[in-house]
Design a protein around this motif. Structure first.
Motif, PDB file in Angstrom:
ATOM      1  N   LEU A  65       7.693 -12.189   3.026  1.00 23.99           N
ATOM      2  CA  LEU A  65       7.621 -10.914   3.736  1.00 23.99           C
ATOM      3  C   LEU A  65       7.451  -9.772   2.744  1.00 23.99           C
ATOM      4  CD1 LEU A  65      10.323 -11.499   6.475  1.00 23.99           C
ATOM      5  CD2 LEU A  65       7.858 -11.344   6.771  1.00 23.99           C
ATOM      6  N   HIS A  66       8.120  -9.916   1.604  1.00 29.51           N
ATOM      7  CA  HIS A  66       7.980  -8.879   0.575  1.00 29.51           C
ATOM      8  C   HIS A  66       6.530  -8.769   0.114  1.00 29.51           C
ATOM      9  CE1 HIS A  66       8.645  -6.596  -3.097  1.00 29.51           C
ATOM     10  NE2 HIS A  66       7.966  -7.534  -3.733  1.00 29.51           N
ATOM     11  N   VAL A  67       5.906  -9.926  -0.111  1.00 26.78           N
ATOM     12  CA  VAL A  67       4.502  -9.926  -0.538  1.00 26.78           C
ATOM     13  C   VAL A  67       3.627  -9.302   0.552  1.00 26.78           C
ATOM     14  CG1 VAL A  67       2.531 -11.399  -1.083  1.00 26.78           C
ATOM     15  CG2 VAL A  67       4.765 -11.901  -2.065  1.00 26.78           C
ATOM     16  N   LEU A  68       3.954  -9.625   1.819  1.00 24.92           N
ATOM     17  CA  LEU A  68       3.204  -9.087   2.944  1.00 24.92           C
ATOM     18  C   LEU A  68       3.290  -7.557   2.978  1.00 24.92           C
ATOM     19  CD1 LEU A  68       1.754 -10.290   5.527  1.00 24.92           C
ATOM     20  CD2 LEU A  68       3.849  -9.712   6.729  1.00 24.92           C
ATOM     21  N   VAL A  69       4.513  -7.049   2.865  1.00 23.28           N
ATOM     22  CA  VAL A  69       4.729  -5.596   2.888  1.00 23.28           C
ATOM     23  C   VAL A  69       3.981  -4.947   1.733  1.00 23.28           C
ATOM     24  CG1 VAL A  69       6.462  -3.808   2.529  1.00 23.28           C
ATOM     25  CG2 VAL A  69       6.909  -5.675   4.111  1.00 23.28           C
ATOM     26  N   LYS A  70       4.040  -5.607   0.587  1.00 21.88           N
ATOM     27  CA  LYS A  70       3.375  -5.058  -0.591  1.00 21.88           C
ATOM     28  C   LYS A  70       1.877  -4.929  -0.348  1.00 21.88           C
ATOM     29  CE  LYS A  70       2.920  -7.450  -4.428  1.00 21.88           C
ATOM     30  NZ  LYS A  70       3.101  -8.087  -5.745  1.00 21.88           N
ATOM     31  N   ASN A  71       1.299  -5.948   0.264  1.00 21.48           N
ATOM     32  CA  ASN A  71      -0.141  -5.912   0.513  1.00 21.48           C
ATOM     33  C   ASN A  71      -0.510  -4.896   1.583  1.00 21.48           C
ATOM     34  OD1 ASN A  71      -1.688  -7.888  -1.162  1.00 21.48           O
ATOM     35  ND2 ASN A  71      -0.018  -9.200  -0.477  1.00 21.48           N
ATOM     36  N   LEU A  72       0.361  -4.770   2.617  1.00 15.94           N
ATOM     37  CA  LEU A  72       0.133  -3.760   3.644  1.00 15.94           C
ATOM     38  C   LEU A  72       0.158  -2.370   3.033  1.00 15.94           C
ATOM     39  CD1 LEU A  72       2.092  -4.928   6.798  1.00 15.94           C
ATOM     40  CD2 LEU A  72      -0.358  -4.527   6.552  1.00 15.94           C
ATOM     41  N   GLN A  73       1.098  -2.163   2.116  1.00 19.79           N
ATOM     42  CA  GLN A  73       1.188  -0.868   1.462  1.00 19.79           C
ATOM     43  C   GLN A  73      -0.091  -0.573   0.689  1.00 19.79           C
ATOM     44  OE1 GLN A  73       4.891  -1.333  -0.494  1.00 19.79           O
ATOM     45  NE2 GLN A  73       5.941   0.125   0.827  1.00 19.79           N
ATOM     46  N   GLN A  74      -0.631  -1.630   0.096  1.00 16.05           N
ATOM     47  CA  GLN A  74      -1.869  -1.452  -0.663  1.00 16.05           C
ATOM     48  C   GLN A  74      -3.007  -1.027   0.267  1.00 16.05           C
ATOM     49  OE1 GLN A  74      -3.705  -4.934  -1.994  1.00 16.05           O
ATOM     50  NE2 GLN A  74      -5.076  -3.873  -3.401  1.00 16.05           N
ATOM     51  N   VAL A  75      -3.043  -1.681   1.454  1.00 17.62           N
ATOM     52  CA  VAL A  75      -4.079  -1.329   2.425  1.00 17.62           C
ATOM     53  C   VAL A  75      -3.907   0.113   2.871  1.00 17.62           C
ATOM     54  CG1 VAL A  75      -4.911  -1.783   4.746  1.00 17.62           C
ATOM     55  CG2 VAL A  75      -4.376  -3.685   3.235  1.00 17.62           C
ATOM     56  N   SER A  76      -2.680   0.483   3.215  1.00 14.19           N
ATOM     57  CA  SER A  76      -2.464   1.827   3.758  1.00 14.19           C
ATOM     58  C   SER A  76      -2.692   2.881   2.687  1.00 14.19           C
ATOM     59  CB  SER A  76      -1.048   1.940   4.324  1.00 14.19           C
ATOM     60  OG  SER A  76      -0.120   2.004   3.287  1.00 14.19           O
ATOM     61  N   SER A  77      -2.493   2.540   1.435  1.00 17.01           N
ATOM     62  CA  SER A  77      -2.692   3.538   0.389  1.00 17.01           C
ATOM     63  C   SER A  77      -4.163   3.854   0.212  1.00 17.01           C
ATOM     64  CB  SER A  77      -2.092   3.058  -0.933  1.00 17.01           C
ATOM     65  OG  SER A  77      -2.923   2.078  -1.500  1.00 17.01           O
ATOM     66  N   SER A  78      -5.026   2.954   0.699  1.00 18.61           N
ATOM     67  CA  SER A  78      -6.449   3.254   0.587  1.00 18.61           C
ATOM     68  C   SER A  78      -6.852   4.326   1.603  1.00 18.61           C
ATOM     69  CB  SER A  78      -7.272   1.979   0.782  1.00 18.61           C
ATOM     70  OG  SER A  78      -7.044   1.478   2.068  1.00 18.61           O
ATOM     71  N   TYR A  79      -5.933   4.640   2.531  1.00 19.81           N
ATOM     72  CA  TYR A  79      -6.213   5.725   3.468  1.00 19.81           C
ATOM     73  C   TYR A  79      -5.646   7.046   2.986  1.00 19.81           C
ATOM     74  CZ  TYR A  79      -7.850   2.302   6.797  1.00 19.81           C
ATOM     75  OH  TYR A  79      -8.557   1.332   7.399  1.00 19.81           O
ATOM     76  N   ASP A  80      -5.185   7.034   1.775  1.00 18.45           N
ATOM     77  CA  ASP A  80      -4.504   8.217   1.285  1.00 18.45           C
ATOM     78  C   ASP A  80      -5.418   9.421   1.190  1.00 18.45           C
ATOM     79  OD1 ASP A  80      -2.066   7.216   1.215  1.00 18.45           O
ATOM     80  OD2 ASP A  80      -2.048   6.705  -0.909  1.00 18.45           O
ATOM     81  N   GLN A  81      -6.736   9.186   1.023  1.00 19.01           N
ATOM     82  CA  GLN A  81      -7.621  10.344   0.904  1.00 19.01           C
ATOM     83  C   GLN A  81      -7.655  11.154   2.198  1.00 19.01           C
ATOM     84  OE1 GLN A  81      -8.504   7.143   0.226  1.00 19.01           O
ATOM     85  NE2 GLN A  81     -10.651   6.820   0.596  1.00 19.01           N
ATOM     86  N   SER A  82      -7.185  10.521   3.295  1.00 17.55           N
ATOM     87  CA  SER A  82      -7.172  11.294   4.534  1.00 17.55           C
ATOM     88  C   SER A  82      -6.020  12.291   4.566  1.00 17.55           C
ATOM     89  CB  SER A  82      -7.088  10.361   5.731  1.00 17.55           C
ATOM     90  OG  SER A  82      -6.051   9.465   5.549  1.00 17.55           O
ATOM     91  N   PHE A  83      -5.217  12.307   3.551  1.00 17.22           N
ATOM     92  CA  PHE A  83      -4.260  13.392   3.395  1.00 17.22           C
ATOM     93  C   PHE A  83      -5.023  14.627   2.956  1.00 17.22           C
ATOM     94  CE2 PHE A  83      -0.834  10.172   2.595  1.00 17.22           C
ATOM     95  CZ  PHE A  83      -0.058  10.537   3.680  1.00 17.22           C
ATOM     96  N   GLU A  84      -5.705  15.234   3.865  1.00 22.11           N
ATOM     97  CA  GLU A  84      -6.476  16.412   3.499  1.00 22.11           C
ATOM     98  C   GLU A  84      -6.038  17.545   4.409  1.00 22.11           C
ATOM     99  OE1 GLU A  84     -10.912  15.896   1.625  1.00 22.11           O
ATOM    100  OE2 GLU A  84     -10.650  15.871   3.791  1.00 22.11           O
TER     101      GLU A  84
END
Lengths: 324, 227
Positions: A65-84
């Motif tokens: 589950l930890h690995v899963l959360v880590k990978n999800l975080q990686q995916v969601s961080s790719s949306y960080d540019q939408s912090f505009e």
């Protein structure tokens, strides 16, 4: 140390001259007990395997589950540019004021990037994209405001929100807007998942702790006669309990390694399927595996569980065995 | 070196195992403790080795009152007392060498120093050639001698034996007693609990007789009395 006969030489301490030699002898004793407790495990293989399996499985689930959360975080961080943050400026602001504001914002530590879309450019874009080109031509005045697109330096929703509140108060700003509600929801879900992972981990690991304690208790009961004899010839409780503590450590080592193997196998198995999906979405996503530090932490937790589990069993049961 | 002063021991339920027993064993003395089973012999030995604590009175070894010994100190007291049991209490899945070495390992001996002492102790009981055997392959007399070697390997000044010949035939019993005599001649104080009266009488050592927890005789036991 002899209590009854003060002059009597007793123990290796009296025959060993140097401190160093005493230290070496202590190490040798520890090593001997560590190795012999490994041999003890070999002697009752079924209980050992069951315990290692329980520990391994209980560690595999939270670690996965930890690995899963880590990978999800990686995916969601790719949306960080939408912090505009979009800053809609007031209509009567002059171009020099805008230029000043842009320089000011670029100097701000919380701001990563500022982009200006002036009202003429915005109008042209709108004309082209909206399909209202003809109707807009009838307007005698450009109704669109100048817009500044501000990217925050930090990629957290909270930081972006703080910056938003700050920019809202700027003199030339009519309206500041940040579409973060869905990002906030995602972050909330992620932290919920993380807490669920921690809770499950705590439950599973306390279960594993009890199983280890029980296995050590069975080993102690199995060697009751031997422990009685050792007590009769003058062994201290700590001397008697040390091999059992080493047994716990070994169980932890094997259990942790089993969990590591299972996780790696699972990731290896999933890798092909994930590659298919990411290819279809043309994304650059690659699966994150356990890092060396995470492997170390996994082993550390497993060994600590083994040690604590055996200590709990040893503390109550070795004292209870008295020769009669 | 070993003194009992008005020692009593009663168990919950009112059974009195020892009733105001007093005696003193001198340094380097050998003595027998006899009486029917249930007379209190084992209880006396348990009070000395701190397996039990007296209900009243004092047990003193070398001037030190055992009531002042905390339970965490008990292991260190036991290292000064060699104990031999009727059922010899050997570790059955360890070799003779490992069994005899146990008290030394506990005290932190390693390597050649330990092996030298173990071989010396096995030599004293005549079992040097059996060092690699498992206890299960030994005869009753041999197993008992391994028990003696384990008791003496760290050269304790006091040796206690609880029915050491209980399971042995007369010839073997005599051999075992000779081993005790040899240690006594080397300066070790020896106290042997036994109900083998004819053997004791022939040995001609001080004999203390217990009956229902009371000391009824302390002195030489003559062959006629033993009959």
């Amino acid at each position: 140390m002899s209590i009854l006969f003060s002059g009597r030489a007793s123990g290796a301490s009296d025959s060993a001259p140097g401190l160093l030699q005493k230290f070496v002898m202590g190490i040798v004793t520890h090593l001997r007990q560590a190795v012999s407790s490994l041999g003890e495990l070999w002697r009752s293989p079924i209980w050992t395997l069951v315990t290692i399996a329980v520990l391994g499985v209980s560690m595999t689930l939270p670690a996965t589950l930890h690995v899963l959360v880590k990978n999800l975080q990686q995916v969601s961080s790719s949306y960080d540019q939408s912090f505009e943050i979009s800053l809609f400026l007031k209509n009567d602001v002059s171009e020099t004021d805008i230029a000043t504001l842009v320089t000011l914002l670029q100097g701000d530590r919380d701001v990563a990037k500022v982009r200006l879309i002036d009202k003429t450019a915005a109008m042209a874009e709108f004309k082209q994209e909206s399909g209202f080109g003809e109707a807009i031509a009838f307007l005698d005045q450009n109704p669109l405001p100048d817009v500044l697109l501000v990217t925050p330096a930090q990629n957290q929703p909270a930081a972006a929100e703080a910056l938003l509140n700050k920019l809202q108060k700027e003199r030339f700003v009519e309206l500041a807007k940040l579409d973060i509600s869905w990002l906030e929801r995602l972050a909330a879900i992620m932290s919920l998942v993380q807490q669920v992972v921690y809770t499950i981990a705590a439950l599973l690991l306390s279960g594993a702790l009890l199983v280890i304690g029980n296995t050590i208790r069975l080993l102690i009961m199995d060697k009751k006669a031997e422990i009685e004899v050792m007590k009769l010839v003058g062994a201290t409780d700590s001397f008697i309990q040390r091999p059992f503590l080493y047994t716990g450590i070994w169980l932890g080592v094997f259990g942790g390694f089993l969990a590591f193997l299972v996780i790696e196998l699972m990731l290896f198995w999933l890798r092909g399927a994930i590659a298919n999906v990411t290819q279809l979405y043309q994304s650059g996503f690659s699966l994150n595996v356990l890092t060396l530090q995470e492997f170390g932490l996994l082993m550390l937790i497993a060994v600590a569980l083994g040690l604590v589990g055996s200590y709990l069993a040893v503390r109550s049961h070795i004292k209870a065995i008295e020769p009669c | 070196m070993l003194q009992f002063e008005q020692v009593s021991k009663s168990y919950p339920g009112g059974f009195v195992a020892l009733d105001r027993v007093s005696f003193e064993l001198q340094k380097g003395e050998m003595a027998f403790l006899t009486g029917h089973s249930g007379a209190g012999k084992s209880t006396m030995l348990k009070l000395i080795s701190l397996i039990e604590r007296p209900s009243a009175g004092r047990v003193v070894i070398n001037g030190i009152d055992l009531s002042g010994i905390r339970s965490s100190q008990i292991p260190y007291v036991r290292r000064d007392i060699g104990m031999i049991f009727q059922d010899h209490r050997l570790l059955m899945n360890h070799s003779v060498f490992d069994n005899v070495a146990l008290p030394l390992v506990i005290e932190g001996f390693t390597g050649r120093d330990m092996a030298r002492r173990v071989h010396a102790a096995l030599d004293q009981v005549g079992l040097l050639d059996k060092a690699r055997c498992l206890p299960a392959t030994l005869s009753g007399g041999e197993a008992q001698r391994v028990g003696i070697a384990r008791a003496v390997v760290n050269k304790p000044p006091l040796l206690l034996a609880d029915e050491p010949t209980g399971n042995l035939d007369p010839d073997l019993s005599k051999d075992i007693m000779r081993v005790f005599e040899a240690f006594n001649q080397a300066g070790v104080s020896v106290l042997v609990a036994s109900h083998d009266l004819s053997l004791i009488a022939r040995m001609r050592y001080r004999t203390m007789t217990l009956k229902s927890g009371k000391m009824i005789n302390d002195g030489l036991l003559h062959s006629e009395e033993a009959q």
